[in-house]
Enzyme design. Structure first.
Site, PDB file in Angstrom:
ATOM      1  N   HIS A   1       0.787  -1.233   0.000  1.00 19.85           N
ATOM      2  CA  HIS A   1       0.000   0.000   0.000  1.00 19.85           C
ATOM      3  C   HIS A   1       0.819   1.284   0.000  1.00 19.85           C
ATOM      4  O   HIS A   1       0.491   2.248  -0.684  1.00 19.85           O
ATOM      5  CB  HIS A   1      -0.987   0.002   1.170  1.00 19.85           C
ATOM      6  CG  HIS A   1      -2.238  -0.720   0.836  1.00 19.85           C
ATOM      7  ND1 HIS A   1      -2.463  -2.021   1.202  1.00 19.85           N
ATOM      8  CD2 HIS A   1      -3.292  -0.353   0.085  1.00 19.85           C
ATOM      9  CE1 HIS A   1      -3.622  -2.410   0.712  1.00 19.85           C
ATOM     10  NE2 HIS A   1      -4.147  -1.426   0.031  1.00 19.85           N
TER      11      HIS A   1
ATOM     12  N   GLU B   1     -11.666  -9.405  -6.010  1.00 22.84           N
ATOM     13  CA  GLU B   1     -10.294  -9.559  -5.532  1.00 22.84           C
ATOM     14  C   GLU B   1     -10.124 -10.788  -4.644  1.00 22.84           C
ATOM     15  O   GLU B   1      -9.029 -11.087  -4.191  1.00 22.84           O
ATOM     16  CB  GLU B   1      -9.836  -8.298  -4.794  1.00 22.84           C
ATOM     17  CG  GLU B   1     -10.755  -7.876  -3.656  1.00 22.84           C
ATOM     18  CD  GLU B   1     -10.348  -6.566  -3.013  1.00 22.84           C
ATOM     19  OE1 GLU B   1      -9.257  -6.068  -3.309  1.00 22.84           O
ATOM     20  OE2 GLU B   1     -11.131  -6.044  -2.205  1.00 22.84           O
TER      21      GLU B   1
ATOM     22  N   ASP C   1      -4.896  -7.830  -4.759  1.00 23.68           N
ATOM     23  CA  ASP C   1      -5.316  -8.861  -3.811  1.00 23.68           C
ATOM     24  C   ASP C   1      -5.626 -10.175  -4.518  1.00 23.68           C
ATOM     25  O   ASP C   1      -5.328 -11.240  -3.999  1.00 23.68           O
ATOM     26  CB  ASP C   1      -6.553  -8.397  -3.027  1.00 23.68           C
ATOM     27  CG  ASP C   1      -6.151  -7.523  -1.859  1.00 23.68           C
ATOM     28  OD1 ASP C   1      -5.208  -7.890  -1.143  1.00 23.68           O
ATOM     29  OD2 ASP C   1      -6.767  -6.461  -1.682  1.00 23.68           O
TER      30      ASP C   1
ATOM     31  N   CYS D   1      -8.559  -2.293 -11.457  1.00 22.49           N
ATOM     32  CA  CYS D   1      -8.000  -1.160 -10.708  1.00 22.49           C
ATOM     33  C   CYS D   1      -6.766  -1.572  -9.917  1.00 22.49           C
ATOM     34  O   CYS D   1      -6.249  -0.809  -9.128  1.00 22.49           O
ATOM     35  CB  CYS D   1      -9.048  -0.536  -9.795  1.00 22.49           C
ATOM     36  SG  CYS D   1      -9.658  -1.676  -8.549  1.00 22.49           S
TER      37      CYS D   1
HETATM   38  C1  PEP Z   1      -6.485  -4.456  -5.364  1.00 23.47           C
HETATM   39  O1  PEP Z   1      -6.561  -5.278  -4.459  1.00 23.47           O
HETATM   40  O2  PEP Z   1      -6.062  -4.706  -6.503  1.00 23.47           O
HETATM   41  C2  PEP Z   1      -6.922  -3.062  -5.152  1.00 23.47           C
HETATM   42  C3  PEP Z   1      -7.081  -2.236  -6.154  1.00 23.47           C
HETATM   43  O3  PEP Z   1      -7.109  -2.627  -3.898  1.00 23.47           O
HETATM   44  P1  PEP Z   1      -5.958  -2.449  -2.794  1.00 23.47           P
HETATM   45  O4  PEP Z   1      -4.633  -2.381  -3.497  1.00 23.47           O
HETATM   46  O5  PEP Z   1      -6.296  -1.190  -2.072  1.00 23.47           O
HETATM   47  O6  PEP Z   1      -6.112  -3.667  -1.935  1.00 23.47           O
HETATM   48 MG    MG Z   2      -7.665  -4.899  -2.659  1.00 26.82          MG
END
Ligand code: PEP
Ligand code: MG
Length: 577
Positions: free
Chosen positions: A192, A431, A455, A502
């Protein structure tokens, strides 16, 4: 000069003084004191020790009163530890001799005491190690609240942040304007903090394993976020090379921003919507600068900050409203609270937080934070094209609980006569592997899918996205990942649901081309990744991408797929291919 190697997770080059942060009961800073600051620091340490002793006395007294003196003996042991010269005098000595802050001195002393305890042959004595943690933790807490305590929210000067693990909750309150670069022991590119660094355009290197041990506080550090290199005390020659790289990065970034007006369209006329992932509302401006056609993912949990306080309905309404205004006429997709797990939280809540009580699962404990957020989102819908996205859905049952809450909130708003938009699109992050498997069932219940590959890959391949020791096993091009993505795309197409990605895959030009080949027509990524992805899509006809994806789906390993893709795509998409 020492050179450390990690993974470059956010491009750019920066040079500055190191601020070292480590965790115990919270972030523990390692700061160098000036000679005349030492005695004030000793005083601060002594006050924290005294406050801790007073608290322990009070606890002991209350326990004796309420449950009997024999249960209070444990606090006698804690008090003895607190007053023991092995702890107290050595910590003071550490401050004076090493010129470090009280928190760091305590940490050093605690480490040497732990080593001592571990050598005892008596099991009872060895187990006193936990009591020691308890006592030290209390003093650290008292230090944190004391005047003059360092804080991530108020950095003294521009710094290179060196951290073991910079938790997202800390990142959320960080004084970003004063962070020149970030260097962490843990993490890889889907970590993150790496994601935020990219979003904010701050160079970062992750997965360095022991940078916090090897970089002295205040040392001059040069960070190359492209090559994944951190140079401590760089020589004048090394500095000159890095400065040249810094200048080249700046020029390239300027060129890329110049592409903001170009369409993201393949040579055979297939348009792809490129959106931005943002964590902080201020990033909407950056998203525009790079030509984003909307916000495909707003990680709303970053509104919480370290105190983990959920903002009020009005505060949220204001944020969502401003995002819509800034992105007008494009849509803004807000993901509901993804708290718990690694994403945000006071620390691991279980030995396995990534599989624990995360995101929507918290709804079973308390619906209130979600109810307030949905009220704000539905009300914001009256001002522009907002979309609601639920993360971490694992199947139809948990999704229905969330959808039920949406209906309940709408009924509430209707009854009050509060204006809101009734048909705000509601979608999900795919995810969790189970959601991918039942994508056809989920499609019947929602308006859109957005695949969270960060994820999804982690859970599909059982590879912790934050652990540098297994980062080479984190393979976005693994056949299992491509097959899963193809399956999700089929389910979305069959049901006519809109579909995007995303996760970080969307921002990698080579992987983005494959995603288009698999049928994805919306990609959401760090704002600064948009121009390069656009360049790549403009270079490869969608029909070719589709044929390439089909061939990839027949291969049996990630490296084979990567080799084929690199061989088949032009230089602009796969440099060095
Ligand atoms: C993901 O899991 O790809 C996502 C976009 O969310 P995060 O990276 O915040 O878990
Ligand atoms: Mg995620």
């Amino acid at each position: 000069m020492t050179s450390l190697r990690g993974t470059g997770v956010s491009p750019g080059v920066a040079v500055g003084r190191a601020l070292v942060v480590e965790h115990e009961t919270g972030p523990v800073f390692r700061l160098s004191l000036t000679p005349d600051g030492r005695e004030a620091e000793v005083l601060r340490l002594e006050q924290a020790l005294a406050a801790s002793a007073a608290q322990l006395e009070a606890i002991k007294e209350r326990l004796s009163r309420e449950v009997g003196a024999k249960h209070a003996y444990i606090f006698d042991a804690h008090l003895l530890m607190l007053r023991d010269p092995l702890l107290r005098d050595r910590a003071v000595e550490e401050v004076r001799q090493e010129s470090v802050n009280a928190e760091w001195a305590l940490r050093t002393v605690s480490e040497s005491l732990h080593t001592l305890f571990s050598q005892f042959s008596d099991a009872y004595l060895r187990e006193r190690s936990t009591d020691l943690d308890d006592v030290i933790g209390r003093v650290q807490l008292n230090l944190r609240g004391s005047p003059g305590a360092p804080s991530l929210a108020r950095l003294p000067e521009p710094v290179v942040l060196v951290a073991g693990d910079l938790r997202p909750s800390e990142a959320a309150e960080l004084d970003w304007d004063r962070v020149l670069a970030i260097v962490t022991d843990v993490g890889s590119s889907t970590y993150h903090t790496a994601i935020i660094a990219r979003s904010l355009g701050i160079p970062a290197v992750a997965g360095l394993k022991d940078a916090t041990r090897r970089i002295a506080p205040g040392a001059l550090v040069a960070v190359d976020g492209v090559r994944g290199e951190v140079v401590v005390d760089p020589s004048p020659e090394a500095l000159a090379t890095l400065r040249a790289a810094q200048e080249q990065h700046r020029r390239e970034d300027e060129r890329l921003r110049g592409t903001r007006g170009l369409l993201a369209c393949t040579p055979d006329g297939v348009a792809v919507r490129l959106e931005a992932n943002v964590e902080f509302p201020e990033e909407a401006a950056t998203a525009q600068l790079y030509g984003a056609q909307g916000i495909g993912l707003f990680r709303s949990e970053y509104l919480l900050g370290r105190g983990l306080r959920f903002p009020t309905e009005e505060q949220q309404l204001d944020v969502y409203h401003r995002l819509l205004e800034q992105m007008h006429p494009f849509p803004v997709t807000v993901r509901t609270w993804d708290v718990g797990g690694e994403a945000l939280g006071p620390g691991p809540s279980s030995p396995n937080p990534a599989l624990g009580e995360r995101a929507l699962r918290l709804l079973r404990r308390s619906a209130e934070p979600f109810r307030v957020q949905l009220r704000a989102l539905l009300r914001a819908g009256a001002h522009g094209p907002i979309r609601i996205m639920f993360p971490f859905v694992s199947g139809v049952s948990d999704l229905r609980v969330a959808l039920g809450l949406v209906e309940q909130v709408k009924a509430e708003l209707r009854a009050e006569g509060t204006p809101f938009r009734d048909d705000v699109p509601v979608g999900i992050n795919i995810e969790v592997p189970s959601a991918a498997v039942v994508a056809d069932l989920l499609a019947a219940e929602v308006d859109f899918f957005s695949v969270g590959t960060n994820d999804l890959i982690q859970y599909l391949l059982a590879v912790d996205r934050t652990n540098p020791r297994v980062s080479s096993l984190y393979e976005p091009l693994h056949p299992a990942v491509l097959r899963t993505l193809a399956g999700i795309a089929r389910a979305a197409e069959a049901s006519g649901r809109s579909l995007s990605v995303c996760g970080e895959m969307a921002g990698q030009p080579l992987q983005a081309v494959l995603l288009v080949g698999l049928g994805f027509r919306e990609l959401s990524m760090a704002p600064s990744a948009i121009p390069r992805v656009k360049e790549a899509l403009r270079a490869v006809p969608a029909a070719e991408a589709q044929a390439l994806a089909a061939r990839c789906l027949e291969l049996s390993s990630g490296p084979e797929i990567e080799a084929l893709v690199r061989d088949s795509l032009p230089e602009v998409v796969a440099p060095g291919g």
